[in-house]
Motif scaffolding. Structure first.
Motif, PDB file in Angstrom:
ATOM      1  N   GLN A 120       6.925-107.995 -65.037  1.00 53.09           N
ATOM      2  CA  GLN A 120       5.551-107.694 -64.643  1.00 53.09           C
ATOM      3  C   GLN A 120       5.492-107.321 -63.161  1.00 53.09           C
ATOM      4  O   GLN A 120       4.764-106.396 -62.781  1.00 53.09           O
ATOM      5  CB  GLN A 120       4.641-108.902 -64.902  1.00 53.09           C
ATOM      6  N   GLN A 139       7.901-105.962 -61.373  1.00 52.79           N
ATOM      7  CA  GLN A 139       8.459-104.613 -61.220  1.00 52.79           C
ATOM      8  C   GLN A 139       7.441-103.559 -61.670  1.00 52.79           C
ATOM      9  O   GLN A 139       7.304-102.512 -61.022  1.00 52.79           O
ATOM     10  CB  GLN A 139       9.760-104.478 -62.024  1.00 52.79           C
ATOM     11  N   ASP A 140       6.757-103.848 -62.768  1.00 56.55           N
ATOM     12  CA  ASP A 140       5.730-102.911 -63.243  1.00 56.55           C
ATOM     13  C   ASP A 140       4.627-102.733 -62.204  1.00 56.55           C
ATOM     14  O   ASP A 140       4.184-101.608 -61.935  1.00 56.55           O
ATOM     15  CB  ASP A 140       5.128-103.388 -64.565  1.00 56.55           C
ATOM     16  N   LEU A 141       4.198-103.840 -61.609  1.00 51.98           N
ATOM     17  CA  LEU A 141       3.149-103.770 -60.589  1.00 51.98           C
ATOM     18  C   LEU A 141       3.631-103.004 -59.351  1.00 51.98           C
ATOM     19  O   LEU A 141       2.872-102.219 -58.765  1.00 51.98           O
ATOM     20  CB  LEU A 141       2.700-105.173 -60.190  1.00 51.98           C
ATOM     21  N   GLN A 144       5.847-100.632 -59.324  1.00 50.88           N
ATOM     22  CA  GLN A 144       5.875 -99.218 -59.700  1.00 50.88           C
ATOM     23  C   GLN A 144       4.462 -98.628 -59.740  1.00 50.88           C
ATOM     24  O   GLN A 144       4.233 -97.507 -59.284  1.00 50.88           O
ATOM     25  CB  GLN A 144       6.570 -99.033 -61.043  1.00 50.88           C
ATOM     26  N   GLN A 145       3.518 -99.394 -60.278  1.00 50.35           N
ATOM     27  CA  GLN A 145       2.131 -98.913 -60.319  1.00 50.35           C
ATOM     28  C   GLN A 145       1.575 -98.742 -58.912  1.00 50.35           C
ATOM     29  O   GLN A 145       0.890 -97.751 -58.626  1.00 50.35           O
ATOM     30  CB  GLN A 145       1.252 -99.898 -61.099  1.00 50.35           C
ATOM     31  N   GLN A 146       1.898 -99.698 -58.062  1.00 51.72           N
ATOM     32  CA  GLN A 146       1.426 -99.628 -56.677  1.00 51.72           C
ATOM     33  C   GLN A 146       2.020 -98.414 -55.973  1.00 51.72           C
ATOM     34  O   GLN A 146       1.322 -97.693 -55.246  1.00 51.72           O
ATOM     35  CB  GLN A 146       1.803-100.916 -55.947  1.00 51.72           C
ATOM     36  N   ALA A 150       3.070 -95.703 -57.412  1.00 53.29           N
ATOM     37  CA  ALA A 150       2.473 -94.496 -58.009  1.00 53.29           C
ATOM     38  C   ALA A 150       1.077 -94.255 -57.456  1.00 53.29           C
ATOM     39  O   ALA A 150       0.709 -93.105 -57.173  1.00 53.29           O
ATOM     40  CB  ALA A 150       2.426 -94.639 -59.533  1.00 53.29           C
ATOM     41  N   GLN A 151       0.293 -95.297 -57.266  1.00 48.95           N
ATOM     42  CA  GLN A 151      -1.048 -95.137 -56.712  1.00 48.95           C
ATOM     43  C   GLN A 151      -0.994 -94.650 -55.270  1.00 48.95           C
ATOM     44  O   GLN A 151      -1.833 -93.864 -54.843  1.00 48.95           O
ATOM     45  CB  GLN A 151      -1.810 -96.467 -56.766  1.00 48.95           C
ATOM     46  N   LYS A 152       0.015 -95.111 -54.561  1.00 49.30           N
ATOM     47  CA  LYS A 152       0.163 -94.701 -53.164  1.00 49.30           C
ATOM     48  C   LYS A 152       0.323 -93.183 -53.068  1.00 49.30           C
ATOM     49  O   LYS A 152      -0.231 -92.541 -52.191  1.00 49.30           O
ATOM     50  CB  LYS A 152       1.373 -95.403 -52.554  1.00 49.30           C
ATOM     51  N   ASP A 211      -0.554 -91.049 -55.529  1.00 49.86           N
ATOM     52  CA  ASP A 211      -1.636 -90.360 -56.226  1.00 49.86           C
ATOM     53  C   ASP A 211      -2.875 -90.212 -55.359  1.00 49.86           C
ATOM     54  O   ASP A 211      -3.684 -89.327 -55.568  1.00 49.86           O
ATOM     55  CB  ASP A 211      -2.020 -91.113 -57.511  1.00 49.86           C
ATOM     56  N   ASP A 212      -3.027 -91.082 -54.391  1.00 49.61           N
ATOM     57  CA  ASP A 212      -4.209 -91.073 -53.530  1.00 49.61           C
ATOM     58  C   ASP A 212      -4.087 -89.932 -52.519  1.00 49.61           C
ATOM     59  O   ASP A 212      -3.202 -89.929 -51.677  1.00 49.61           O
ATOM     60  CB  ASP A 212      -4.306 -92.426 -52.810  1.00 49.61           C
TER      61      ASP A 212
END
Length: 133
Positions: free
Chosen positions: A73, A75-77, A79-81, A83-85, A87-88
């Protein structure tokens, strides 16, 4: 009469020897019973300890699985963080501005290229200077 005395003495010695043998046998039987009880107690204790070790092993496996789930979880977070960095769009502008400051661009160039307000660009410059100091 001498023979009778010898026979009585021999009989007495035999009776004393027999009594000693019976006493030793009783003593050995008591020791054997004590050792048997001790072996039984040790066996029960070993059984209890094996059960406890089995419970601990089961608990550790459960905890290990939970730790792996939490790590996944995490590692997933991460990666999501990340990716958001990226994407913004604002983050891209600031990342580009920081890169320009690091490469030595001047204040007006950063304002013009990244379309940042002067105050934000000045803040980036001051932060970069503090980091270098």
């Amino acid at each position: 009469m001498l023979l009778l005395s010898i026979a009585i003495a021999a009989l007495a010695i035999a009776l004393i020897s027999l009594a000693l043998i019976v006493a030793l046998k009783n003593n050995q039987a008591a020791e054997l019973n004590a050792m048997s009880q001790q072996l039984k107690d040790t066996s029960e204790q070993t059984h209890i300890l094996r059960s406890e070790v089995s419970e601990l092993r089961t608990g550790l496996l459960s905890i290990g699985k939970r730790v792996l789930e939490v790590e996944q979880q995490n590692q997933d977070l991460i990666q999501q963080q990340a990716a958001q960095k990226y994407d913004d769009p604002d983050a891209k502008i600031y990342s580009r501005a920081v890169k320009m400051v690091e490469l030595g661009a001047d204040l007006d160039e950063v304002i013009r290229e990244c379309e940042l307000p002067r105050a934000e660009a000045e803040l980036l410059f001051s932060l970069h200077k503090q980091k270098d100091a």
